[in-house]
Design a protein around this motif. Structure first.
Motif, PDB file in Angstrom:
ATOM      1  N   ASN A  54       0.819  -1.209   0.000  1.00  0.00           N
ATOM      2  CA  ASN A  54       0.000   0.000   0.000  1.00  0.00           C
ATOM      3  C   ASN A  54       0.848   1.252   0.000  1.00  0.00           C
ATOM      4  O   ASN A  54       2.007   1.262   0.417  1.00  0.00           O
ATOM      5  N   GLY A  55       0.247   2.364  -0.456  1.00  0.00           N
ATOM      6  CA  GLY A  55       0.925   3.659  -0.444  1.00  0.00           C
ATOM      7  C   GLY A  55       2.224   3.644  -1.227  1.00  0.00           C
ATOM      8  O   GLY A  55       2.320   3.107  -2.334  1.00  0.00           O
ATOM      9  N   ALA A  56       3.262   4.238  -0.608  1.00  0.00           N
ATOM     10  CA  ALA A  56       4.563   4.355  -1.268  1.00  0.00           C
ATOM     11  C   ALA A  56       5.292   3.024  -1.382  1.00  0.00           C
ATOM     12  O   ALA A  56       6.262   2.905  -2.147  1.00  0.00           O
ATOM     13  N   ILE A  57       4.837   2.007  -0.662  1.00  0.00           N
ATOM     14  CA  ILE A  57       5.572   0.748  -0.606  1.00  0.00           C
ATOM     15  C   ILE A  57       5.555   0.031  -1.956  1.00  0.00           C
ATOM     16  O   ILE A  57       6.503  -0.682  -2.301  1.00  0.00           O
ATOM     17  N   GLY A  58       4.498   0.225  -2.741  1.00  0.00           N
ATOM     18  CA  GLY A  58       4.443  -0.414  -4.051  1.00  0.00           C
ATOM     19  C   GLY A  58       5.630  -0.063  -4.920  1.00  0.00           C
ATOM     20  O   GLY A  58       6.290  -0.934  -5.487  1.00  0.00           O
ATOM     21  N   GLY A  59       5.938   1.218  -5.013  1.00  0.00           N
ATOM     22  CA  GLY A  59       7.079   1.654  -5.818  1.00  0.00           C
ATOM     23  C   GLY A  59       8.406   1.247  -5.220  1.00  0.00           C
ATOM     24  O   GLY A  59       9.346   0.875  -5.935  1.00  0.00           O
ATOM     25  N   VAL A 119      -3.458 -11.531  -6.232  1.00  0.00           N
ATOM     26  CA  VAL A 119      -4.039 -11.787  -4.911  1.00  0.00           C
ATOM     27  C   VAL A 119      -4.901 -10.619  -4.439  1.00  0.00           C
ATOM     28  O   VAL A 119      -5.785 -10.787  -3.608  1.00  0.00           O
ATOM     29  N   HIS A 120      -4.645  -9.425  -4.991  1.00  0.00           N
ATOM     30  CA  HIS A 120      -5.336  -8.224  -4.527  1.00  0.00           C
ATOM     31  C   HIS A 120      -6.168  -7.558  -5.631  1.00  0.00           C
ATOM     32  O   HIS A 120      -6.134  -6.344  -5.806  1.00  0.00           O
ATOM     33  N   GLY A 121      -6.860  -8.353  -6.380  1.00  0.00           N
ATOM     34  CA  GLY A 121      -7.791  -7.812  -7.367  1.00  0.00           C
ATOM     35  C   GLY A 121      -7.140  -7.040  -8.488  1.00  0.00           C
ATOM     36  O   GLY A 121      -7.738  -6.106  -9.034  1.00  0.00           O
ATOM     37  N   GLY A 122      -5.905  -7.393  -8.835  1.00  0.00           N
ATOM     38  CA  GLY A 122      -5.216  -6.760  -9.954  1.00  0.00           C
ATOM     39  C   GLY A 122      -4.350  -5.586  -9.592  1.00  0.00           C
ATOM     40  O   GLY A 122      -3.762  -4.944 -10.464  1.00  0.00           O
ATOM     41  N   SER A 123      -4.233  -5.269  -8.309  1.00  0.00           N
ATOM     42  CA  SER A 123      -3.435  -4.130  -7.863  1.00  0.00           C
ATOM     43  C   SER A 123      -2.444  -4.558  -6.791  1.00  0.00           C
ATOM     44  O   SER A 123      -2.720  -5.474  -5.999  1.00  0.00           O
ATOM     45  N   LEU A 124      -1.289  -3.882  -6.745  1.00  0.00           N
ATOM     46  CA  LEU A 124      -0.322  -4.160  -5.682  1.00  0.00           C
ATOM     47  C   LEU A 124      -0.835  -3.657  -4.340  1.00  0.00           C
ATOM     48  O   LEU A 124      -0.404  -4.122  -3.282  1.00  0.00           O
ATOM     49  N   THR A 169     -10.236  -8.134   3.313  1.00  0.00           N
ATOM     50  CA  THR A 169      -9.481  -8.887   2.301  1.00  0.00           C
ATOM     51  C   THR A 169      -8.017  -8.481   2.231  1.00  0.00           C
ATOM     52  O   THR A 169      -7.197  -9.246   1.726  1.00  0.00           O
ATOM     53  N   ARG A 170      -7.679  -7.284   2.705  1.00  0.00           N
ATOM     54  CA  ARG A 170      -6.310  -6.774   2.511  1.00  0.00           C
ATOM     55  C   ARG A 170      -5.247  -7.616   3.212  1.00  0.00           C
ATOM     56  O   ARG A 170      -4.121  -7.713   2.727  1.00  0.00           O
TER      57      ARG A 170
END
Length: 356
Positions: free
Chosen positions: A267-272, A296-301, A308-309
């Protein structure tokens, strides 16, 4: 692994703070100049910054975690776990979620005084307070400052229940206090173990205790009768997802009473930050891992949906859940951690037992 990989750190870059108006970047001409002159483009040392907050206890309202309270004597964490959800919280202090999170450690110098004031408050009713709800209370600076040790002494003085989450074997140092707390059923310890492979640990969690030291900690505390639970968090597809059964067996052999898990969410900045890291640390499997996380997360990081998160959804998430169900049945059957004792504190509100 790329030549410019920063050893001993998780994040491989600093990222801009979304709350700040201005930002800076490393230009190629500056980096080339540093390389020519033999200088470092950025300082890689850890800075300790003293703070004096007005409050220290945080009320936890997340439906995924359940109601309760947490206490974090430090903000930022030198352990440098690349996946850590707490990275985003460093932005609220004016820093970045990347290298800043690992290099700029905020120390709450008045944590013990604030806790004592809270526990003496007439309106406070005893409820388990978790040390390390955000960042690790036993990260390296604790060895010198002993803030966590003094917090535990305060919990013992007021006979108040406390939980601990850590991935540092330094918790063994405080075994004397933990034993006293446990005599009154006032403590349990959660040890985070993400993998049994030391090579995996080194790149995922560069400044944490070794796997052997953490397993030793589970065994040592368990032999002293202290309730120990292991958190296998997070499960990351194609990195540690194949280790569920052997890890649960190992911690069972060491005396753990339970195991929990989460599936990685960026989530947030952690994806990048994570994407940059894995392309440098594991270029051969980077795209596969990122695609599996997104699946695992509906197509998003990033998944911020309550419910569900933490566990994810879809085929992979179901497989992980089933593996843990089987592992618990095979290796942890009939083991459980009893609730902590909240009945003693009222008698010790002034720091000693009331006689009348």
């Amino acid at each position: 692994m790329e030549k410019d990989f920063i050893k001993g750190r998780g994040a491989q870059q600093n990222v801009a703070n979304k709350f700040l108006e201005h930002r800076h970047e490393m230009r190629d001409d500056f980096l080339n100049y540093c390389a020519t002159e033999g200088d470092e483009a950025q300082e890689n040392k850890t800075s300790i910054i003293e703070t004096f907050p007005k409050t220290i206890i945080n009320k936890v309202t997340s439906p995924d975690v359940g109601p309760g309270y947490s206490l974090n004597p430090y903000q930022g964490c030198e352990h440098g776990c690349i996946y850590c959800y707490a990275r985003n919280s460093h932005e609220y202090w004016g820093y970045g979620a990347g290298l800043d999170f690992e290099q700029k450690i905020l120390v709450k110098r008045n944590a013990v005084e604030l806790l004592e004031a809270k526990l003496r408050s007439k309106s406070w009713k005893a409820e388990t307070i978790m040390l390390s709800g955000n960042t690790d209370c036993y990260q390296p600076v604790e060895k010198k400052l002993e803030i966590t040790r003094n917090l535990l002494k305060t919990f013992l003085k007021y006979r108040h229940p406390v939980g601990i989450i850590t991935k540092n074997a330094l918790v063994q140092r405080d075994l004397d206090i933990l034993k006293e707390l446990n005599e009154h059923r006032l403590v349990n310890v959660n040890i985070s173990i993400t993998s049994l492979q030391e090579n995996t640990r080194r790149i995922l969690e560069p400044r944490t205790a070794s796997i052997n030291r953490r397993l030793e900690t589970v065994e040592k505390l368990s032999k002293e009768g202290i309730p120990v639970r292991v958190m296998m968090a997070p499960i990351i597809p194609s990195i540690n997802s194949h280790e569920i059964m052997p890890l649960v067996k190992e911690i069972s052999d060491r005396g753990a009473l339970g195991v929990g898990y989460t599936i990685v969410r960026l989530n947030g900045a952690i994806g990048g930050i994570f994407t940059d890291w894995i392309k440098k640390a594991m270029p051969d499997r980077a795209e596969r891992v990122l695609n599996q996380i997104a699946h695992v997360h509906g197509g998003s990081l990033n998944d911020s949906r309550f419910g569900t998160r933490m566990k994810g959804e879809g085929e992979f998430a179901d497989q992980v859940a089933q593996q843990f169900k089987i592992a618990r049945k095979l290796y942890l059957k009939d083991r459980e951690i009893s609730p902590l004792n909240c009945d003693l504190h009222e008698q010790f509100k002034d720091g000693q037992m009331k006689l009348f």
